[in-house]
Every structure is written in structure tokens, then in C-alpha cells.
Write a protein that holds these residues in place. Structure first.
Motif, PDB file in Angstrom:
ATOM      1  N   THR A  79       0.827  -1.207   0.000  1.00  0.00           N
ATOM      2  CA  THR A  79       0.000   0.000   0.000  1.00  0.00           C
ATOM      3  C   THR A  79       0.863   1.259   0.000  1.00  0.00           C
ATOM      4  O   THR A  79       0.482   2.269  -0.616  1.00  0.00           O
ATOM      5  CB  THR A  79      -0.974   0.009   1.184  1.00  0.00           C
ATOM      6  N   ILE A  82       1.907   1.682  -3.584  1.00  0.00           N
ATOM      7  CA  ILE A  82       0.784   2.148  -4.388  1.00  0.00           C
ATOM      8  C   ILE A  82       0.514   3.632  -4.137  1.00  0.00           C
ATOM      9  O   ILE A  82       0.330   4.422  -5.067  1.00  0.00           O
ATOM     10  CB  ILE A  82      -0.474   1.314  -4.093  1.00  0.00           C
ATOM     11  N   SER A  86       0.772   6.709  -6.880  1.00  0.00           N
ATOM     12  CA  SER A  86      -0.537   7.159  -7.336  1.00  0.00           C
ATOM     13  C   SER A  86      -0.469   8.558  -7.939  1.00  0.00           C
ATOM     14  O   SER A  86       0.097   9.472  -7.339  1.00  0.00           O
ATOM     15  CB  SER A  86      -1.539   7.158  -6.180  1.00  0.00           C
ATOM     16  N   GLU A 107      -7.872   1.136  -4.084  1.00  0.00           N
ATOM     17  CA  GLU A 107      -6.712   0.271  -4.322  1.00  0.00           C
ATOM     18  C   GLU A 107      -6.392  -0.556  -3.085  1.00  0.00           C
ATOM     19  O   GLU A 107      -6.069  -1.751  -3.176  1.00  0.00           O
ATOM     20  CB  GLU A 107      -5.515   1.126  -4.739  1.00  0.00           C
ATOM     21  N   LEU A 130       1.451  -3.843  -9.998  1.00  0.00           N
ATOM     22  CA  LEU A 130       1.127  -2.438 -10.184  1.00  0.00           C
ATOM     23  C   LEU A 130       1.703  -1.981 -11.518  1.00  0.00           C
ATOM     24  O   LEU A 130       2.916  -1.941 -11.710  1.00  0.00           O
ATOM     25  CB  LEU A 130       1.707  -1.591  -9.051  1.00  0.00           C
ATOM     26  N   LEU A 135      -4.055  -1.828 -11.607  1.00  0.00           N
ATOM     27  CA  LEU A 135      -3.662  -2.648 -10.457  1.00  0.00           C
ATOM     28  C   LEU A 135      -4.294  -4.016 -10.643  1.00  0.00           C
ATOM     29  O   LEU A 135      -5.504  -4.120 -10.854  1.00  0.00           O
ATOM     30  CB  LEU A 135      -4.147  -2.014  -9.154  1.00  0.00           C
ATOM     31  N   CYS A 187     -14.420   3.640  -9.019  1.00  0.00           N
ATOM     32  CA  CYS A 187     -13.903   3.599 -10.386  1.00  0.00           C
ATOM     33  C   CYS A 187     -14.896   4.201 -11.374  1.00  0.00           C
ATOM     34  O   CYS A 187     -14.501   4.926 -12.295  1.00  0.00           O
ATOM     35  CB  CYS A 187     -13.564   2.160 -10.781  1.00  0.00           C
ATOM     36  N   ILE A 212      -6.404   2.319 -13.129  1.00  0.00           N
ATOM     37  CA  ILE A 212      -6.064   3.422 -12.225  1.00  0.00           C
ATOM     38  C   ILE A 212      -5.616   4.651 -12.995  1.00  0.00           C
ATOM     39  O   ILE A 212      -5.191   5.637 -12.405  1.00  0.00           O
ATOM     40  CB  ILE A 212      -4.966   3.001 -11.222  1.00  0.00           C
TER      41      ILE A 212
END
Length: 236
Positions: A79, A82, A86, A107, A130, A135, A187, A212
Motif C-alpha cells: 500500500t 501504491i 498514485s 486500491e 502495479l 492494479l 472507479c 487506475i
């Protein structure tokens, strides 16, 4: 603290009254060699891709010996990677910068789902990829409830309930049964389309692919996002 570990489901008393780690406790906080003694097919794998060349630029997997190999450390590592990668930018709540965007939450939900619903007796292990635009989370095991119910929200039957309980207690799970619903809602709201879910057999796996990038969300590198925040919040 023994009592704390018992209360969160990481330890329990055997018939002789001895407090011992539960399988969930070993998965969450143990070392990979201890986990593999109980679950020989256990494996975690994270790969990060920077472009379309097919070569990964960062990886973390079990058996390397340079980290614990447990679920908690894996979750935190993934995480953080990610979040750092991002492009969702930031928003302002008054004068306070808010880095935790709705996309980042979605995510994290995807990663949590892969961990708590995985069949650690199955083959292949948990694999998270990723990519610049997506993702991908794959876990061994199939859905325990119909996919439609899972996507509608409010229904939960985690394969590893004590793992989910521990993640909920530290605030990493929003609400049981809300994961896929929240992901899809987020999303759609960002113009990224619905996450794609593929359930396969032989071996039994579930693969979730979440776009993403490519929607109508703003990028943190776009100066207009900063200007919009200034106009909205004035002197703050």
C-alpha cells in the motif's frame, strides 16, 4: 501482550490450556519459514512495472530472507508503494491537505480482498502487480458467495475471518462486505470503468484488474489542480 493477541484472534488456548498462535496469527505476524511449515504453498509476490516493456522495476516476494514474509508487512509495503506511485494528486479539507484519495482507498480495498479471501492452501499464492494504468490482484481460491452478491455490497464470507478481523481492528478494512461495491463505485465515479473480475479453476484463482489511469481524474502533476484548490479554499 498475550491477552491482546488472544482477543484479536492471533492466539488461542489449546486443550491443555497453553496459549499458542493461531494460523491467522502466524499469517499476520509470523516469519515466512514458520508460515510455510503450516501452509507449504504460501507465497506472496508484488511486482511493479514502470512501462510497457514487460520488465518489472520493483519486486517483493517471500523466501528472500530480507523481510518477515507475513501478511501485515506485505500489506504495508504494497500500500505504501501504491500510494507513492498514485497520480491521484491531493485535495484540501479547509487548510488541511488530504493525501488519502478515494482511488487510494479503492486500491487498498483490492489488496485487502486479495489477502483475506485467499486460499493459502491453494497454489500460486497472492500476486499483486502495479502497472502504470492498472492494479492487478490475483489470489488462490474462488468466491465463496456469488460474484453478483459480492459486488452489490452488504454480503461477506471471508475465507480468513480472523485475518479480516485484525485488519478491521487497526482500521485497514472499512466495513465487511463493502470492498467490491466501494471499488466499483469509486472507479465509475472517476470514469475508469468497472473493475474486471475473472474467476478460474484448475488452479482455482480470482483475478481483479482495476484501471487506475485514463479516467477524468486530475493528476497531481497538473498545475490546474493546485489552482482549483486555491480558488475553492481562498486564503486558506
Amino acid at each position: 501482550d498475550d491477552e491482546f493477541l488472544r482477543l484479536i484472534g492471533a492466539a488461542g488456548y489449546d486443550e491443555g490450556g497453553t496459549l499458542k498462535p493461531t494460523i491467522a496469527g502466524v499469517l499476520m505476524f509470523g516469519r515466512d519459514y514458520s508460515i510455510v511449515m503450516e501452509l507449504p504453498r504460501y507465497m506472496l509476490d508484488y511486482l511493479e512495472y514502470g512501462d510497457d516493456s514487460g520488465d518489472w522495476t520493483a519486486r517483493r516476494t517471500t523466501d528472500t530472507g530480507d523481510w518477515s514474509g507475513n501478511l501485515f508487512e506485505f500489506f504495508m509495503f504494497v500500500t505504501n508503494r501504491i500510494n507513492r506511485s498514485s497520480p491521484a494528486g491531493f485535495s484540501l479539507d479547509g487548510a488541511v491537505r488530504v493525501d488519502d484519495s478515494e482511488l487510494m482507498k479503492a486500491e487498498r480495498e483490492a489488496v485487502v480482498n486479495g489477502i483475506v479471501h485467499a486460499d493459502y492452501n491453494g497454489s500460486g499464492g497472492v500476486r499483486i502487480e502495479l502497472h502504470p494504468d492498472a492494479l492487478v490482484v490475483r489470489n488462490p481460491g474462488t468466491f465463496r458467495i456469488p460474484i453478483g452478491l459480492a459486488e452489490s455490497g452488504g454480503h461477506s464470507d471471508p475465507r480468513n475471518p480472523n485475518v479480516m478481523k485484525m485488519l478491521m481492528l487497526v482500521g485497514l478494512v472499512e466495513r465487511a462486505g463493502s470492498g467490491l461495491y466501494r471499488m466499483r463505485r469509486t472507479c465509475r465515479g472517476l470514469g475508469l470503468g468497472d473493475p474486471e473480475i475473472v474467476e478460474a479453476t484448475d488452479p482455482s484463482t480470482v483475478t481483479l484488474t482495476m484501471r487506475i489511469a485514463g479516467g477524468h481524474r486530475r493528476s497531481g502533476s497538473d498545475p490546474s489542480s493546485v489552482l482549483d484548490a486555491i480558488k475553492k479554499n481562498g486564503d486558506a
